[in-house]
Design an enzyme around this catalytic site. Structure first.
Site, PDB file in Angstrom:
ATOM      1  N   LYS A 204       2.243  -4.902  -3.872  1.00 40.29           N
ATOM      2  CA  LYS A 204       3.308  -4.630  -2.872  1.00 40.29           C
ATOM      3  C   LYS A 204       4.599  -5.192  -3.094  1.00 40.29           C
ATOM      4  O   LYS A 204       5.602  -4.677  -2.610  1.00 40.29           O
ATOM      5  CB  LYS A 204       2.492  -5.370  -1.651  1.00 40.29           C
ATOM      6  CG  LYS A 204       3.496  -5.134  -0.425  1.00 40.29           C
ATOM      7  CD  LYS A 204       2.661  -5.590   0.867  1.00 40.29           C
ATOM      8  CE  LYS A 204       3.440  -5.364   1.967  1.00 40.29           C
ATOM      9  NZ  LYS A 204       4.805  -6.158   2.037  1.00 40.29           N
TER      10      LYS A 204
ATOM     11  N   ALA B 100      -1.472  -7.049   9.394  1.00 39.06           N
ATOM     12  CA  ALA B 100      -1.238  -6.216  10.463  1.00 39.06           C
ATOM     13  C   ALA B 100      -2.653  -5.321  10.576  1.00 39.06           C
ATOM     14  O   ALA B 100      -2.556  -4.443  11.848  1.00 39.06           O
ATOM     15  CB  ALA B 100      -0.300  -5.181   9.822  1.00 39.06           C
TER      16      ALA B 100
ATOM     17  N   ARG C   5       8.679 -11.567   9.257  1.00 40.79           N
ATOM     18  CA  ARG C   5       7.389 -12.263   8.645  1.00 40.79           C
ATOM     19  C   ARG C   5       7.627 -12.951   7.497  1.00 40.79           C
ATOM     20  O   ARG C   5       8.301 -12.676   6.405  1.00 40.79           O
ATOM     21  CB  ARG C   5       5.993 -11.276   8.842  1.00 40.79           C
ATOM     22  CG  ARG C   5       5.595 -10.857  10.066  1.00 40.79           C
ATOM     23  CD  ARG C   5       4.597  -9.848   9.931  1.00 40.79           C
ATOM     24  NE  ARG C   5       5.028  -8.851   9.315  1.00 40.79           N
ATOM     25  CZ  ARG C   5       4.127  -7.661   8.849  1.00 40.79           C
ATOM     26  NH1 ARG C   5       2.876  -7.824   8.902  1.00 40.79           N
ATOM     27  NH2 ARG C   5       4.611  -6.545   8.523  1.00 40.79           N
TER      28      ARG C   5
ATOM     29  N   PHE D  66      17.535   7.734   1.592  1.00 39.67           N
ATOM     30  CA  PHE D  66      17.378   7.447   0.378  1.00 39.67           C
ATOM     31  C   PHE D  66      18.208   8.251  -0.648  1.00 39.67           C
ATOM     32  O   PHE D  66      18.743   9.344  -0.171  1.00 39.67           O
ATOM     33  CB  PHE D  66      15.868   7.779  -0.233  1.00 39.67           C
ATOM     34  CG  PHE D  66      14.869   6.498  -0.018  1.00 39.67           C
ATOM     35  CD1 PHE D  66      14.148   5.762  -0.979  1.00 39.67           C
ATOM     36  CD2 PHE D  66      14.657   6.461   1.546  1.00 39.67           C
ATOM     37  CE1 PHE D  66      13.487   4.796  -0.308  1.00 39.67           C
ATOM     38  CE2 PHE D  66      13.892   5.403   1.914  1.00 39.67           C
ATOM     39  CZ  PHE D  66      13.143   4.600   0.961  1.00 39.67           C
TER      40      PHE D  66
ATOM     41  N   THR E  73      13.872  -3.713   5.489  1.00 39.76           N
ATOM     42  CA  THR E  73      15.311  -3.459   5.145  1.00 39.76           C
ATOM     43  C   THR E  73      16.024  -2.768   6.345  1.00 39.76           C
ATOM     44  O   THR E  73      17.302  -3.245   6.299  1.00 39.76           O
ATOM     45  CB  THR E  73      15.226  -2.390   4.029  1.00 39.76           C
ATOM     46  OG1 THR E  73      14.317  -2.663   3.064  1.00 39.76           O
ATOM     47  CG2 THR E  73      16.615  -1.812   3.493  1.00 39.76           C
TER      48      THR E  73
ATOM     49  N   PHE F  95       3.125  -1.891   9.543  1.00 44.97           N
ATOM     50  CA  PHE F  95       2.618  -0.792   9.366  1.00 44.97           C
ATOM     51  C   PHE F  95       3.188   0.043  10.452  1.00 44.97           C
ATOM     52  O   PHE F  95       4.456   0.006  10.690  1.00 44.97           O
ATOM     53  CB  PHE F  95       1.170  -0.664   9.633  1.00 44.97           C
ATOM     54  CG  PHE F  95       0.397  -1.319   8.691  1.00 44.97           C
ATOM     55  CD1 PHE F  95       0.453  -1.091   7.146  1.00 44.97           C
ATOM     56  CD2 PHE F  95      -0.961  -1.993   8.912  1.00 44.97           C
ATOM     57  CE1 PHE F  95      -0.002  -1.799   6.316  1.00 44.97           C
ATOM     58  CE2 PHE F  95      -1.587  -2.640   7.717  1.00 44.97           C
ATOM     59  CZ  PHE F  95      -1.315  -2.560   6.600  1.00 44.97           C
TER      60      PHE F  95
ATOM     61  N   TRP G 224      20.491   0.274   3.056  1.00 42.69           N
ATOM     62  CA  TRP G 224      19.857  -0.061   1.703  1.00 42.69           C
ATOM     63  C   TRP G 224      21.016  -0.154   0.560  1.00 42.69           C
ATOM     64  O   TRP G 224      21.197  -0.812  -0.050  1.00 42.69           O
ATOM     65  CB  TRP G 224      18.518   0.822   1.284  1.00 42.69           C
ATOM     66  CG  TRP G 224      18.283   0.455  -0.315  1.00 42.69           C
ATOM     67  CD1 TRP G 224      17.178  -0.615  -0.413  1.00 42.69           C
ATOM     68  CD2 TRP G 224      18.241   0.997  -1.275  1.00 42.69           C
ATOM     69  NE1 TRP G 224      17.032  -0.462  -1.748  1.00 42.69           N
ATOM     70  CE2 TRP G 224      17.866   0.343  -2.491  1.00 42.69           C
ATOM     71  CE3 TRP G 224      19.498   1.967  -1.826  1.00 42.69           C
ATOM     72  CZ2 TRP G 224      18.031   0.831  -3.701  1.00 42.69           C
ATOM     73  CZ3 TRP G 224      19.643   2.373  -3.179  1.00 42.69           C
ATOM     74  CH2 TRP G 224      18.747   1.726  -3.965  1.00 42.69           C
TER      75      TRP G 224
ATOM     76  N   LYS H 129      11.048  -0.866   6.852  1.00 47.86           N
ATOM     77  CA  LYS H 129      11.041  -1.506   8.245  1.00 47.86           C
ATOM     78  C   LYS H 129      11.955  -2.985   8.008  1.00 47.86           C
ATOM     79  O   LYS H 129      12.852  -2.938   8.718  1.00 47.86           O
ATOM     80  CB  LYS H 129       9.853  -1.715   8.868  1.00 47.86           C
ATOM     81  CG  LYS H 129       8.858  -0.580   9.401  1.00 47.86           C
ATOM     82  CD  LYS H 129       7.982  -1.168  10.260  1.00 47.86           C
ATOM     83  CE  LYS H 129       7.023  -1.884   9.744  1.00 47.86           C
ATOM     84  NZ  LYS H 129       6.264  -1.359   8.524  1.00 47.86           N
TER      85      LYS H 129
END
Length: 560
Positions: free
Chosen positions: A109, A277, A98, A385, A77, A305, A413, A75
């Site tokens: 993480k 979240a 955030r 990806f 990215t 999330f 990405w 999200k």
């Protein structure tokens, strides 16, 4: 031979950053509205809101996702890349994210600055101390903790029941040893011995209140409403009763100002606030969002999330308090995550499996349908990806088009803004073609059970709610206190639409059990806990911290 890809930090360290004043000048922010924190990051004075108050707002775009899996959806990215791509196609766009929490950065993480060629920089600063907001929130929260224990020690004029103190201490670090502690050991002069505990800073109600406040005076008023304990008669005791809301607001006088940095392609990025979240609403501050809407034609932001948690709270909580109206929502989906929702084990995700993509599509379709219930235009961004096969990607696009879902390929990405131009143009076309008829899905004046049932049935696809006897007593207490007419903040697993993390895809025929109901009176929402929500994470067996280092020239490695 397979192509070698640089790590996120290697890409970030090669970035050609502009001095932040160059970017802010280009975007119409005046020098006297800027408070510099070095060359590449700054805070923006709240005076800017008065100057820009008559400026029309840009279009608000929310980035959300399918239910997350351990392999990630991207999200942040996508948010960064979409902002860069909109500027590439000639639109004036900025982003709002955030702030990362230090605990997860050193845990498992990692940071929250995007990835690949869609990152915000200076990445190291953002993921470490940044402009000190997390420290200010930690200190503000713990000032209130200190005031509670001091009040009891000094005679307890408010008759606080030490067994009913609900305000725990905080620290911005993953530290399981602090989950349950005993304070005031060592004799009478150290205060009253009692059981206490720590949460991580981002779980603090101070953080949630910051992110939902429109200005400093409103934040002070929110602080005064925070319930910290109950007295011997069962009456709520607030920070206002302890008369520390002014000192708390004073500690937040700088933290309340939005932070501005840049992306790898010099797009302005407002990074401000970072609430949990689960226990909170998982969105950046209303103030950063509103400022972004004044600065550009488009403001791209995200919520934590999947859409069943982050987007639902963004639309039902944040948009109410900020009087915000999104123009569209982007739902991020990855082939790998859809294959997991389609029944493939994590170890086998590298193998082509078109059938699993088709089976997992039900989760994406449900999230898209949910966004439409809010009256919003929606678009799917296929976050590609390098391991995805053409057959898998084509199947997903085909499924979306067969269901009349607007879809675009997202390769930010690997390619930065250039890899998102199709996505950006598709989004612009969607916004111009479809009008936003945004409306929250429940009335805050409804009862707590009615509001929760609406979320479970409409958003999760469940059959209803089971409230434990404990939850029922807590609902009754909130009704008696007149605190039941607030938005609902559901705390449940992010991995499933249900409250069972093993139920992937789009499960049906389930009920959600609400075990506990708490009020965050300062933040302004009711938290309904459906499982065991961890508010103080622990470090993994091999923490990310073990791979981090710094050399004699100050070059950082291992941060991601």
């Amino acid at each position: 031979m397979s192509k070698k890809y640089l790590s996120d930090i290697e890409i970030a360290q090669q970035a050609k950053m502009l001095p932040i004043v160059d970017i802010t000048n280009e975007w119409g922010i005046q020098d006297d509205e800027l408070e510099l924190y070095g060359k590449y990051k700054a805070k923006i004075s709240l005076d800017i809101f008065n100057r820009l108050k008559d400026q029309p707002d840009g279009k608000l775009v929310l980035v959300t996702a399918i239910n997350p899996t351990p392999v990630g959806e991207g999200k942040s990215t996508t948010t960064v890349g979409l902002g860069q791509a909109l500027n590439k196609i000639g639109k004036k766009a900025c982003i709002a994210l955030r702030e990362p929490s230090l605990g997860p950065v050193f845990g498992v993480k990692g940071g929250a600055a995007g990835g690949g060629y869609a990152q915000v920089v200076p990445m190291e600063d953002i993921n470490l101390h940044f402009t000190g907001d997390m420290h200010a929130i930690t200190t503000t929260h713990n000032l209130l903790s200190a005031a509670i224990d001091n009040h009891i020690h000094q005679g307890n004029a408010l008759n606080i029941d030490p067994r009913q103190i609900v305000w725990r201490r905080v620290l911005d670090m993953n530290d399981r040893a602090l989950r349950e502690v005993v304070v005031a050991l060592g004799g009478k002069s150290n205060g009253l011995v009692r059981q206490d505990g720590f949460m991580i800073t981002v779980a603090s109600e101070v953080m949630a209140a910051l992110c939902l406040a429109n200005d400093l005076m409103e934040l002070k008023e929110r602080f005064s409403r925070i319930i910290v304990a109950y007295n011997m008669e069962g009456k709520a005791i607030t920070a206002g009763d302890l008369n520390v809301q002014g000192a708390m607001a004073m500690l937040m006088k700088d933290a309340i100002k939005p932070n501005i940095v840049q992306t790898l392609e010099n797009t302005p990025a407002l990074i401000h606030g970072g609430p949990f979240a689960n226990i909170a609403h998982g969105c950046n501050t209303i103030m950063a969002t509103k400022l972004g809407l004044k600065l550009g034609d488009y403001l791209v932001t995200e919520a934590g999330f999947g859409a069943d948690l982050g987007a639902e709270k963004f639309l039902n909580i944040k948009c109410r308090y900020g009087n915000l109206k999104p123009a569209a929502v982007v739902v991020v989906a990855t082939i790998r995550a859809l294959k997991m929702h389609g029944g493939v084990a994590k170890a086998n995700l590298g193998e082509e499996n078109v059938e699993a993509v088709q089976n997992g599509y039900v989760n994406l379709q449900k999230q898209v349908d949910n966004i439409k219930k809010f009256g919003l235009p929606v678009m799917v961004a296929v976050n590609k990806f390098v391991s995805d096969t053409d057959a898998e990607v084509n199947k997903l696009i085909e499924l979306c088009r067969a269901a009349n879902v607007v879809v675009a390929l997202n390769e930010v990405w690997e390619k930065g803004g250039e890899g998102g131009t199709e996505m950006a143009q598709t989004l612009v076309d969607l916004i111009e073609k479809e009008e936003s008829n945004f409306k929250p899905i429940y009335d805050v004046e409804s009862t707590i059970p009615e509001k929760v049932n609406t979320i479970v049935k409409e958003i999760y696809g469940g059959d209803g709610v089971i409230f434990t006897s404990k939850a029922q007593k807590e609902i009754k207490r909130l009704e008696e206190m007149g605190l039941d007419k607030l938005p609902i903040c559901m705390a449940k697993t992010q991995y499933s639409l249900s409250d069972d993390p093993t139920l992937l895809g789009a499960p049906k025929g389930f009920k959600v059990t609400v075990k506990e109901v708490r009020v965050s009176a300062g933040a302004g929402f009711i938290v309904c806990l459906t499982g065991d929500i961890m508010t103080m994470p622990g470090l993994p067996k091999v923490p990310a911290a073990e791979k981090m280092d710094i050399d004699e020239k100050g070059n950082i490695s291992g941060l991601f």
